[in-house]
Motif scaffolding. Structure first.
Motif, PDB file in Angstrom:
ATOM      1  N   CYS A  50      43.963 -21.453 -50.109  1.00  0.00           N
ATOM      2  CA  CYS A  50      45.082 -22.196 -50.701  1.00  0.00           C
ATOM      3  C   CYS A  50      44.515 -23.225 -51.674  1.00  0.00           C
ATOM      4  N   CYS A  54      49.242 -27.804 -47.305  1.00  0.00           N
ATOM      5  CA  CYS A  54      50.519 -28.467 -47.038  1.00  0.00           C
ATOM      6  C   CYS A  54      50.424 -29.159 -45.676  1.00  0.00           C
ATOM      7  N   CYS A  57      51.372 -27.276 -42.308  1.00  0.00           N
ATOM      8  CA  CYS A  57      50.927 -25.897 -42.089  1.00  0.00           C
ATOM      9  C   CYS A  57      49.640 -25.852 -41.277  1.00  0.00           C
ATOM     10  N   ASN A 143      52.800 -17.834 -53.890  1.00  0.00           N
ATOM     11  CA  ASN A 143      53.323 -19.187 -54.098  1.00  0.00           C
ATOM     12  C   ASN A 143      53.901 -19.255 -55.504  1.00  0.00           C
TER      13      ASN A 143
HETATM   14  S1  SF4 Z   1      52.338 -23.301 -46.313  1.00  0.00           S
HETATM   15 FE1  SF4 Z   1      51.421 -21.715 -47.629  1.00  0.00          FE
HETATM   16  S2  SF4 Z   1      50.610 -22.878 -49.393  1.00  0.00           S
HETATM   17 FE2  SF4 Z   1      50.972 -24.368 -47.795  1.00  0.00          FE
HETATM   18  S3  SF4 Z   1      48.978 -24.554 -46.748  1.00  0.00           S
HETATM   19 FE3  SF4 Z   1      50.220 -23.058 -45.605  1.00  0.00          FE
HETATM   20  S4  SF4 Z   1      49.619 -21.114 -46.438  1.00  0.00           S
HETATM   21 FE4  SF4 Z   1      48.933 -22.665 -47.915  1.00  0.00          FE
END
Ligand code: SF4
Ligand SMILES: C[S@@+](CC[C@H](N)C(=O)[O-])C[C@H]1O[C@@H](n2cnc3c(N)ncnc32)[C@H](O)[C@@H]1O
Length: 418
Positions: A50, A54, A57, A143
């Motif tokens: 990534c 986030c 997450c 994304n």
């Molecule tokens: S929600 Fe998606 S973009 Fe955000 S850290 Fe997790 S995997 Fe990565």
């Protein structure tokens, strides 16, 4: 998100197994494989990268800064090719041989960080080792900020058939709380670009119940989703996962925890708006415009199918044996470079009791429901009470959640299993 929030769906806690050094030293694949179950066979590919993390997450994903020189998209792709070739050889040795692959799901992490060419290479690696069914569903998560018309055109030409975009919300302040970096309009624009590139199947992921989200914010998100003309929506309540930056903020009192009543009323709002627009629920958190819009890959998980999960931390399930790969991309690549074995960190063979529990947990959440015949005596004895409480309905000897039951699906499962 598609409904498999980890690489592969949630699995029972390991009770046995583990990869013995003896197994790792042989050329034999670890863990011991069992024959295919005769149902659909899917391949999940986990992309562990990534651009930024986030705060909510806890998926197995890393930023470039976290990985340093221990792994890169290039070393990951090399290792992925190695894993697939080892897995294909192991499957070929099974008595039934490998069935054609009916679904491929490239998830993450952020697969779109690989770009169109990188994702084409991933699909090429699948094709080099497995036979794809002529009508295979091939999905990639993306994304919104790392997509473009050219990206979608490249994916379509490469053979992808479905796009899943992480939208989350159309409200700027909600995206900020979630640490999402895209602008509010970008997911809908990306969905349109995907459709213009020839994708009939496009999903938007929503998160609801984020601290600071109002009913009006959710309505704006739903307006945007419906304007995008997608044929699939996944909507997940925000889970404050232990160990995340968001959990620390909640613990320190900097953010309120999501409120259960608010979550329930938001779910009802989502379902009402989507249903009115012709998107019907087929799993508690998933809506589709038609049967062909449903995610066949995830249906394979929920129906107890077989799948290979390739990539760091991915989970696999073949013929009642499950295994999970080493999590760190660096260790994953080292394992594959060191030996022609599957990069499993552990494995388990589910007992009949565990299979039963899992079957109930997954089937109850589906609109197609759970046949009464699949329940044991205790489960059957619980049905009348659940019907009386208005949580399930009985249709042709199949238990189906009512609207109220969908809000309390976990409780229904607990009652059936107690
Ligand atoms: S929600 Fe998606 S973009 Fe955000 S850290 Fe997790 S995997 Fe990565
Ligand atoms: C793990 S991401 C992978 C795909 C892509 N990176 C993205 O964010 O859309 C898949 C989905 O899981 C959702 N997700 C991750 N953690 C979550 C959480 N704690 N609660 C609810 N949804 C979550 C994400 O928002 C996203 O829609």
């Amino acid at each position: 998100m598609e409904p498999a929030p980890a690489p592969g769906p949630a699995v029972a806690r390991p009770h046995t197994g583990g990869v013995s050094p003896a197994v790792q030293q042989t050329a034999l694949p670890a863990p011991p494989l069992r024959d295919f179950g005769g149902g659909p066979f899917g391949i999940y590919v986990h992309v562990p990268f990534c651009a930024t993390r986030c705060g909510y997450c806890d998926f197995n994903t890393y930023t470039a800064g976290e990985l340093g020189s221990s792994a890169s998209p290039e070393s990951w792709l090399d290792a992925l090719r190695g894993e697939m070739s080892t897995a294909a050889a192991a499957f070929d040795a099974l008595p039934s041989r490998q069935p054609p692959v009916s679904t491929v799901f490239v998830g993450g992490g952020t697969p779109s960080l690989l770009g169109g060419d990188g994702l084409a290479d991933v699909l090429e690696a699948v094709r080099a080792n497995f036979t794809l069914a002529a009508d295979a569903e091939v999905t990639t998560e993306s994304n919104p900020e790392s997509t473009s018309p050219a990206f979608f055109e490249r994916l379509r030409a490469a053979g992808y058939t479905r796009i899943s975009l992480g939208m989350q919300s159309a409200a700027t302040h909600v995206l900020r709380i979630l640490d999402r970096t895209h602008t509010p309009g970008r997911p809908v624009a990306a969905a349109r670009e995907a459709r213009e590139a020839g994708f009939d199947h496009v999903n938007l992921d929503l998160i609801y119940g984020t601290p600071g989200e109002s009913d009006a914010d959710l309505d704006a998100s739903l307006d945007a989703v419906l304007a995008a003309g997608v044929d699939h929506v996944s909507a997940y309540s925000l889970i404050v996962e232990d160990g995340t930056a968001m959990a620390r903020k909640v613990r320190r009192g900097e953010l309120p925890a999501p409120d259960e009543d608010v979550l329930a009323s938001r779910y009802e709002r989502i379902d009402a708006r989507l249903s009115a627009a012709g998107l019907r629920w087929y799993e508690v958190s998933n809506w589709a415009a038609s049967d062909s819009g449903r995610c066949r890959h995830n249906l394979g998980y929920w129906d107890g199918g077989d799948w290979l999960g390739a990539g760091p931390g991915a989970h696999s399930h073949v013929g009642g044996v499950r295994w999970w790969n080493v999590k760190h991309p660096g260790r994953y690549a080292e394992r594959i470079a060191a030996a022609a074995t599957l990069p499993a960190d552990g494995w388990e063979e589910l007992t009949d009791a565990e299979r039963y529990t899992e079957r109930i947990m997954l089937a109850v959440r589906l609109r197609s429901g759970l046949p009464v015949a699949d329940l044991d005596a205790d489960g059957r004895a619980a049905i009348d009470g659940l019907v009386a409480e208005g949580l399930v309905a009985l249709r042709d000897r199949v238990i189906v959640l009512t609207d109220r039951g969908r809000l309390l699906a976990d409780g229904v499962v607990r009652t059936l299993l107690s």
